[in-house]
Design an enzyme around this catalytic site. Sequence first.
Site, PDB file in Angstrom:
ATOM      1  N   ARG A  59       0.846  -1.209   0.000  1.00 55.48           N
ATOM      2  CA  ARG A  59       0.000   0.000   0.000  1.00 55.48           C
ATOM      3  C   ARG A  59       0.876   1.251   0.000  1.00 55.48           C
ATOM      4  O   ARG A  59       0.467   2.317  -0.429  1.00 55.48           O
ATOM      5  CB  ARG A  59      -0.978   0.005   1.188  1.00 55.48           C
ATOM      6  CG  ARG A  59      -1.807   1.295   1.283  1.00 55.48           C
ATOM      7  CD  ARG A  59      -3.169   1.106   1.967  1.00 55.48           C
ATOM      8  NE  ARG A  59      -3.071   0.416   3.236  1.00 55.48           N
ATOM      9  CZ  ARG A  59      -2.657   0.971   4.385  1.00 55.48           C
ATOM     10  NH1 ARG A  59      -2.305   2.238   4.424  1.00 55.48           N
ATOM     11  NH2 ARG A  59      -2.591   0.255   5.485  1.00 55.48           N
ATOM     12  N   TYR A 112     -15.009  16.415 -15.848  1.00 56.84           N
ATOM     13  CA  TYR A 112     -15.445  15.022 -15.862  1.00 56.84           C
ATOM     14  C   TYR A 112     -16.603  14.843 -14.857  1.00 56.84           C
ATOM     15  O   TYR A 112     -16.496  15.276 -13.711  1.00 56.84           O
ATOM     16  CB  TYR A 112     -14.249  14.140 -15.490  1.00 56.84           C
ATOM     17  CG  TYR A 112     -14.578  12.683 -15.399  1.00 56.84           C
ATOM     18  CD1 TYR A 112     -14.906  11.956 -16.533  1.00 56.84           C
ATOM     19  CD2 TYR A 112     -14.568  12.029 -14.169  1.00 56.84           C
ATOM     20  CE1 TYR A 112     -15.216  10.617 -16.451  1.00 56.84           C
ATOM     21  CE2 TYR A 112     -14.875  10.683 -14.085  1.00 56.84           C
ATOM     22  CZ  TYR A 112     -15.203   9.987 -15.227  1.00 56.84           C
ATOM     23  OH  TYR A 112     -15.512   8.662 -15.144  1.00 56.84           O
ATOM     24  N   ASP A 183      -6.510  17.859 -15.111  1.00 53.64           N
ATOM     25  CA  ASP A 183      -6.796  16.522 -15.620  1.00 53.64           C
ATOM     26  C   ASP A 183      -6.316  16.496 -17.072  1.00 53.64           C
ATOM     27  O   ASP A 183      -6.893  17.150 -17.942  1.00 53.64           O
ATOM     28  CB  ASP A 183      -8.302  16.263 -15.509  1.00 53.64           C
ATOM     29  CG  ASP A 183      -8.702  14.858 -15.944  1.00 53.64           C
ATOM     30  OD1 ASP A 183      -8.006  14.279 -16.803  1.00 53.64           O
ATOM     31  OD2 ASP A 183      -9.723  14.347 -15.443  1.00 53.64           O
ATOM     32  N   LYS A 208      -7.585   5.354 -19.476  1.00 52.19           N
ATOM     33  CA  LYS A 208      -7.852   5.805 -20.834  1.00 52.19           C
ATOM     34  C   LYS A 208      -6.611   5.520 -21.699  1.00 52.19           C
ATOM     35  O   LYS A 208      -6.265   4.383 -21.875  1.00 52.19           O
ATOM     36  CB  LYS A 208      -8.243   7.281 -20.809  1.00 52.19           C
ATOM     37  CG  LYS A 208      -9.355   7.589 -19.770  1.00 52.19           C
ATOM     38  CD  LYS A 208     -10.677   6.906 -20.073  1.00 52.19           C
ATOM     39  CE  LYS A 208     -11.623   6.807 -18.884  1.00 52.19           C
ATOM     40  NZ  LYS A 208     -11.932   8.047 -18.195  1.00 52.19           N
TER      41      LYS A 208
HETATM   42  C1  LIG Z   1     -12.470   8.424 -16.939  1.00 52.28           C
HETATM   43  C2  LIG Z   1     -12.068   9.786 -16.539  1.00 52.28           C
HETATM   44  C3  LIG Z   1     -11.747  10.080 -15.213  1.00 52.28           C
HETATM   45  C4  LIG Z   1     -11.929   9.108 -14.088  1.00 52.28           C
HETATM   46  O1  LIG Z   1     -11.054   8.055 -14.174  1.00 52.28           O
HETATM   47  P1  LIG Z   1     -11.345   6.569 -13.622  1.00 52.28           P
HETATM   48  O2  LIG Z   1     -10.110   5.858 -13.947  1.00 52.28           O
HETATM   49  O3  LIG Z   1     -12.567   6.082 -14.356  1.00 52.28           O
HETATM   50  O4  LIG Z   1     -11.628   6.694 -12.166  1.00 52.28           O
HETATM   51  C5  LIG Z   1     -11.277  11.343 -14.931  1.00 52.28           C
HETATM   52  N1  LIG Z   1     -11.160  12.277 -15.889  1.00 52.28           N
HETATM   53  C6  LIG Z   1     -11.478  12.040 -17.164  1.00 52.28           C
HETATM   54  C7  LIG Z   1     -11.315  13.120 -18.169  1.00 52.28           C
HETATM   55  C8  LIG Z   1     -11.949  10.788 -17.534  1.00 52.28           C
HETATM   56  O5  LIG Z   1     -12.298  10.558 -18.798  1.00 52.28           O
END
Ligand SMILES: *Cc1c(COP(=O)(O)O)cnc(C)c1O
Length: 389
Positions: A59, A112, A183, A208
């Site tokens: 962890r 998001y 992000d 992604k």
């Molecule tokens: C999918 C997504 C997230 C969240 O990510 P997870 O891995 O699903 O928790 C955050 N920001 C964007 C732009 C996303 O497409």
Amino acid sequence: MSEDADPIRRASLIVAHDEVNAYDAVVPPIAQTSLFTFSSYDEMNETYMGKKTRPTYSRGLNPTVRHFEDMIAQLEGGEDAIGFASGMAAISSTVMTFVRPGDKLLCVRHVYPDAYRLFEILLRQYGVRTVYVDGRDEAEVARELPGAALFYIESPTSWSMDALDVASLASLARKHGVVTTIDNSWASPVFQQPLSLGVDLVLHSASKYIGGHSDVVAGVVTGSKALIGRIRATTYPYLGGKLSPFDAWLLIRGLRTLPTRMKAHEAAALHIARKLAAHPLVENVLHPGLGNSLPPGLSGTSGLFSFTFAEGVDIPKFADRLKLFKLGVSWGGHESLVVPATVVHNQAAGPNSAVDFGISPRVVRLHVGLEGADALWADLGAAIDAARL
Ligand SMILES: *Cc1c(COP(=O)(O)O)cnc(C)c1O
């Protein structure tokens, strides 16, 4: 273009090779273990005292996860990085490190949807007020920055795909002494490196493009040693959203082909976006790469964009007629995907950023995968024809 200015070449050099590993394996072995044993009392004691850094429990520190974190830090130009069990774990741990009850969190519109729900449900419950600004309106951003504990950016934004001037926003925030986080999932570290644009912390949903094969849910944050150190000391061990060694190993594998995949997503998505822009039943295409030059800060574009249908298209029929584009959320993998905004408008779950920020129900979001642009355009064109009212 010089070698360093070519984003594909730069990223390829980072992701292609590692230091020599055990057994001279070209792929690093996976440390699939929860704990690590000590050879003596002294070694254990020195580790607990912080005199020695070595893995104790996964962890905290795990060599495979660390390998992934190092690769991301290099790609983004960060000093340190932390891997998480999801993008949302990276977002929640990062944001909650910097905000306290009574604080104002400043956030751009069209973030998001689950980040929006984190702010509107959980953080609101802890007395944090989130103020949303149009990231394209620097006067509005400058008005709201004073007193903010953190400025949360996403660029390009979700659904509306607004590519923001990240360097200008970061410099405004710096003037007001506000820590910034972005992000960067859409562009990936190949096409946008926000630390070099002056942003303090860069987040990714590694589910992604970084994973790239739709087989991992993961997240990561990178930045300076000092700021990542605050996340390490405040939220990360206690919220416990730790990236697993096996998922880190899959992400390392994904990173090997990230530059090549991004180039292919970019080319196919641009081809399809231009075709859609010329289609009489399409009102507009929301894609940051359609202008004469790329928006500032971006050195390329990815496979995710939206478009708005004109009146006269049966959107459910269009969706059902598609064969190569599958109906599905998420994006960034090999496969092409479609999400009509109508289903998001009809979504039962909590606060809704697409509705609250005015995404039209005639908008459709596409992820353009690796199947080949011609076949994908034939699929879309046929589905539009079949759905014409
Ligand atoms: C999918 C997504 C997230 C969240 O990510 P997870 O891995 O699903 O928790 C955050 N920001 C964007 C732009 C996303 O497409």
